[in-house]
Design a protein around this motif. Structure first.
Motif: not given
Ligand code: SF4
Ligand code: 13P
Length: 316
Positions: A91-95, A272-277, A119-121, A178-183, A206-208, A31-33, A66-68
């Motif tokens: 990638g994903c900052s949380l992973a 914005d999740c730069a990875y998804m974008k 799952v974000n690992t 943590a996820c840098h986007v949700h924080e 809930p990542e907030c 959904y974030y794409t 989506g991400v890796h």
């Molecule tokens: Fe990872 Fe955060 Fe992007 Fe979700 S929003 S994919 S947790 S960096």
């Protein structure tokens, strides 16, 4: 969007449809794409729904928009399929906040704990895990473990604290990731929006941070937030997750208003999740043409990561 841009996107979508047919490929998108990526997907969903879709497909090729880590999960569940992602840098900052070597030491330091990983690992972290969870089933996964059994929960400290508050479980050791986007969401900004739109419901992932979760009318995975918006009689919603989800919300509820929550630093688009974008239509075309960017995993890591993912899918 200009007419030229619109025409270009339509041409790209047509090209992708042809490639999907010739490759017997399926496109799964989070959904974030970007909206145009969601438009070309066979299935759009949250992490849990996409894992199930990857498990159930009979396509030869899964293109994961989506991400890796999502591509890795698809490969673990469908090892005989070719799984590709359009950009290996997605990638994903949380992973990333949970390197496998450090997590292995953490697990070793807490013997006799049941290890639950979001799952974000990376797949290597999943291989160290007893049960995987997503934001869509974390509550059920934790509740599936006997109340007196200690748990390691990783890597998201915010999801971990939220689940701890919902279950009342004291014996949970939480990894500090943590996820840098949700924080980045601003509590003050959200409360200011609520003053402007007093009837709006606040939808929170809930990542907030906990202070933001406490002002929510509804907390849930991206799919759960979308579902709540569809069923609610409210007409306005303040959306406190990555704003890509608003495309589907607006498509499903054209008469309702969805307001993206602001980040603390209002000068940047940091929610914005730069990875998804990074996932774009031209990259999808290249990937379906070349089948580069394939996710390859060893049989050993697939076998070790599969068990905790299948345990999750059995629970919910
Ligand atoms: Fe990872 Fe955060 Fe992007 Fe979700 S929003 S994919 S947790 S960096
Ligand atoms: P969902 O499983 O809720 O879609 O969340 C995935 C994610 O990466 C959130 O940042």
């Amino acid at each position: 969007m200009s007419t030229n841009e619109h025409t270009e996107i339509q041409e790209q979508i047509e090209k992708i449809k042809e490639l999907k047919k010739s490759r017997n490929a399926i496109i799964l998108a989070h959904y974030y794409t970007r909206p145009e990526v969601q438009q070309v997907a066979d299935y759009v969903g949250d992490s849990l729904q996409l894992a199930r879709a990857a498990q159930g497909t009979d396509a030869d090729v899964i293109l994961f928009a989506g991400v890796h880590f999502m591509g890795e999960t698809a490969k673990v569940l469908s090892p005989d399929k070719t799984v590709v992602i359009p950009d290996m840098e997605a990638g994903c900052s949380l992973a990333d906040s949970c390197p496998a070597e450090d997590f292995a030491r953490f697990v070793a330091a807490h013997p006799n704990h049941t290890v639950i990983s979001y799952v974000n690992t990376s797949v290597e972290v999943k291989a160290l895990t007893d049960i995987v969870c997503t934001s869509g089933n974390a509550l059920e996964v934790v509740e599936s473990v006997p109340a007196d059994q200690p748990i390691i929960f990783g890597p998201d400290r915010n999801l971990g604290s939220y689940i701890q508050s919902r279950t009342g479980r004291k014996n949970m050791v939480i990894w500090d990731g943590a996820c840098h986007v949700h924080e980045q969401f601003s509590l003050e900004g959200i409360l200011a929006l609520k003053r402007e739109h007093p009837d709006a419901k606040i939808l929170v992932h809930p990542e907030c941070k906990q202070q933001i979760v406490t002002v929510a009318d509804h907390v849930g995975s991206t799919a759960a937030l979308l579902d709540y918006a569809k069923k609610s009689s409210a007409q306005e919603f303040i959306v406190v997750t990555e704003p890509g989800i608003i495309f589907k919300m607006q498509e499903s509820c054209p008469d309702k208003k969805f307001i993206p929550a602001p980040p603390t630093d209002t000068t940047c688009a940091c929610n914005d999740c730069a990875y998804m974008k990074l996932i774009t239509l031209p990259k999808i075309i290249n990937t379906l043409t070349s089948l580069d960017n394939e996710i390859t995993l060893s049989d050993e890591v697939i076998a070790s990561a599969k068990k905790p993912i299948l345990r999750m899918l059995e629970i919910k």
